[in-house]
Motif scaffolding. Structure first.
Motif, PDB file in Angstrom:
ATOM      1  N   HIS A  70      23.813  47.051  67.909  1.00 26.26           N
ATOM      2  CA  HIS A  70      23.933  46.167  68.170  1.00 26.26           C
ATOM      3  C   HIS A  70      24.927  44.589  66.790  1.00 26.26           C
ATOM      4  O   HIS A  70      25.203  43.805  67.852  1.00 26.26           O
ATOM      5  N   GLN A  74      28.360  42.479  67.919  1.00 29.35           N
ATOM      6  CA  GLN A  74      28.473  40.789  67.813  1.00 29.35           C
ATOM      7  C   GLN A  74      29.460  40.035  66.723  1.00 29.35           C
ATOM      8  O   GLN A  74      30.237  39.482  67.064  1.00 29.35           O
ATOM      9  N   CYS A 135      24.313  41.273  81.302  1.00 29.86           N
ATOM     10  CA  CYS A 135      24.972  42.057  79.986  1.00 29.86           C
ATOM     11  C   CYS A 135      24.555  43.119  79.624  1.00 29.86           C
ATOM     12  O   CYS A 135      24.149  43.174  78.500  1.00 29.86           O
ATOM     13  N   SER A 138      22.485  44.310  76.300  1.00 32.91           N
ATOM     14  CA  SER A 138      21.523  43.068  75.384  1.00 32.91           C
ATOM     15  C   SER A 138      20.274  42.240  75.807  1.00 32.91           C
ATOM     16  O   SER A 138      19.592  41.433  75.737  1.00 32.91           O
ATOM     17  N   ALA A 141      17.796  44.378  75.995  1.00 31.22           N
ATOM     18  CA  ALA A 141      16.645  44.002  74.642  1.00 31.22           C
ATOM     19  C   ALA A 141      16.003  42.993  74.478  1.00 31.22           C
ATOM     20  O   ALA A 141      15.514  42.288  73.819  1.00 31.22           O
ATOM     21  N   ALA A 142      17.110  41.621  75.351  1.00 26.58           N
ATOM     22  CA  ALA A 142      16.837  40.929  75.234  1.00 26.58           C
ATOM     23  C   ALA A 142      14.836  39.837  75.478  1.00 26.58           C
ATOM     24  O   ALA A 142      14.157  39.653  75.755  1.00 26.58           O
ATOM     25  N   ASP A 196      27.616  45.963  80.195  1.00 22.60           N
ATOM     26  CA  ASP A 196      27.681  45.820  78.655  1.00 22.60           C
ATOM     27  C   ASP A 196      28.629  45.148  78.231  1.00 22.60           C
ATOM     28  O   ASP A 196      29.601  45.657  78.340  1.00 22.60           O
ATOM     29  N   THR A 197      28.717  44.442  77.178  1.00 25.01           N
ATOM     30  CA  THR A 197      30.072  43.736  76.548  1.00 25.01           C
ATOM     31  C   THR A 197      30.940  44.588  76.633  1.00 25.01           C
ATOM     32  O   THR A 197      32.229  44.472  76.331  1.00 25.01           O
ATOM     33  N   ALA A 223      26.318  35.499  79.266  1.00 25.41           N
ATOM     34  CA  ALA A 223      25.087  36.228  78.245  1.00 25.41           C
ATOM     35  C   ALA A 223      24.718  34.954  78.143  1.00 25.41           C
ATOM     36  O   ALA A 223      23.310  35.405  77.828  1.00 25.41           O
ATOM     37  N   LYS A 245      14.543  36.383  72.701  1.00 24.03           N
ATOM     38  CA  LYS A 245      16.331  36.174  71.599  1.00 24.03           C
ATOM     39  C   LYS A 245      17.222  35.725  71.936  1.00 24.03           C
ATOM     40  O   LYS A 245      17.926  36.249  72.925  1.00 24.03           O
ATOM     41  N   PRO A 247      20.829  34.795  71.436  1.00 25.09           N
ATOM     42  CA  PRO A 247      22.397  35.492  71.544  1.00 25.09           C
ATOM     43  C   PRO A 247      22.886  34.523  70.329  1.00 25.09           C
ATOM     44  O   PRO A 247      24.109  33.878  70.982  1.00 25.09           O
TER      45      PRO A 247
END
Length: 328
Positions: A70, A74, A135, A138, A141-142, A196-197, A223, A245, A247
């Motif tokens: 993670h 980033q 995304c 992420s 998770a958010a 995913d990014t 995202a 959350k 980003p």
């Protein structure tokens, strides 16, 4: 005096770390990490290395893997901003906005109906839809704390998304070359159709520098939809106390682009910063591969994987048609 106090205050924690010898598994893992930071290892090879470690050796630091990937992702994405220009980034963002709105809405609606048809548990299905639409990991998770998802539901959704990400990293560049897609077209397609990014950047980076710029800009703009989708999720699941959350690293990515464009002094170092970022993304893919253990793969189950594959196939084909028909 101060050093003695520290050592005597935590002898039970410090002594095992000092006495314990490093294992063969840890040596192999750390050597693989070092190799991933060199130009010798490409993102697809790094992912395969991670999968090999997960299946045959085992991740010695699995409990730290999720947080490490993670943070590393980033930081690496922000580093990529130092290789981009404001004008071209805005152009890519304008080209991708319509595709983004239509594809996110369509994916969420289609995924909801598909989950109902396959009779998949509601929260698991929703996380797979959100991961596919926005995304990947992420988004999962958010949104998972917002809908109060359980660990099993999160694991199934993440496993589904990461399995398909792994396939996309190899499949998309091959299809792009076979169809003679331009770098702009391929960048847009990647940003829309790969979850995913990290895999978006890995696939686009193999295709070309402009493809990477388009894909990264559009993906990170995409995202930002985590925020409205998260608010929508609180209404769907009636969890008003869910924490969203935001980003924030996307703001740092934009700041890096602005600095690189308008501060000439930075140009002396931008090559090194983007180089470190590329190495960081390669390492991220290795760590993602390391996290796909047999236990994770077995936990996914048949129906969620079918939902993920069908949803991914629909968005991939629709996005490919859109970029070849509408994008220049």
């Amino acid at each position: 005096m101060e050093e003695t106090t520290v050592l005597t205050a935590t002898p039970k924690k410090v002594k095992p770390l000092l006495d314990r010898s490093i294992t063969t598994r840890e040596v192999i893992f750390l050597l693989a990490v070092v190799f991933c930071l060199t130009p010798l290892i490409t993102p697809p090879i790094a992912l395969v290395m991670g999968l090999v470690v997960a299946q045959f050796i085992g991740h010695p630091y699995l409990h730290l893997n999720n947080k490490a990937t993670h943070i590393l992702l980033q930081v690496s994405v922000v580093g990529l901003g130092f290789g981009m220009n404001v004008t071209s980034a805005l152009k890519a963002g304008r080209e991708g906005i319509l595709f983004t709105i239509v594809s996110i809405t369509g994916t969420l609606v289609t995924g909801f109906l598909l989950g109902k048809f396959l009779k998949i548990e509601k929260k698991t299905s929703y996380l797979i839809c959100a991961g596919t639409a926005i995304c990947g990991g992420s988004a999962i998770a958010a949104i998972s704390p917002v809908i109060k998802a359980e660990e099993k539901q999160i694991s199934v959704a993440l496993g589904t998304i990461f399995i398909l990400n792994s396939i996309a990293l190899f499949l998309f560049p091959a299809i792009g070359h076979a169809l003679n897609l331009s770098e702009t077209q391929f960048g847009l397609w990647c940003a829309i159709a790969i979850h995913d990014t990290s895999s978006v950047v890995g696939a686009a980076g193999r295709y070309g520098a402009h493809a990477l710029e388009v894909a990264t800009t559009v993906k990170l703009a995409r995202a930002l939809w985590i925020i409205p989708v998260a608010f929508l999720s609180t209404l769907i699941f009636k969890n008003k106390g869910g924490k969203i959350k935001i980003p924030y690293f996307i703001g740092l990515f934009v700041a890096a682009i602005v600095v690189n464009t308008y501060v000439p002094f930075v140009h002396k170092f931008s090559h090194y910063l983007t180089g470190f970022a590329t190495a960081g993304l390669t390492l991220t893919l290795f760590l993602i591969g390391c996290g796909l253990s047999r236990k994770v793969l077995q936990s996914v189950g048949f129906k969620p994987l079918v939902q993920g594959i069908i949803l991914w196939a629909i968005i991939s084909v629709a996005a490919l048609w859109a970029v070849t028909s509408l994008a220049q």
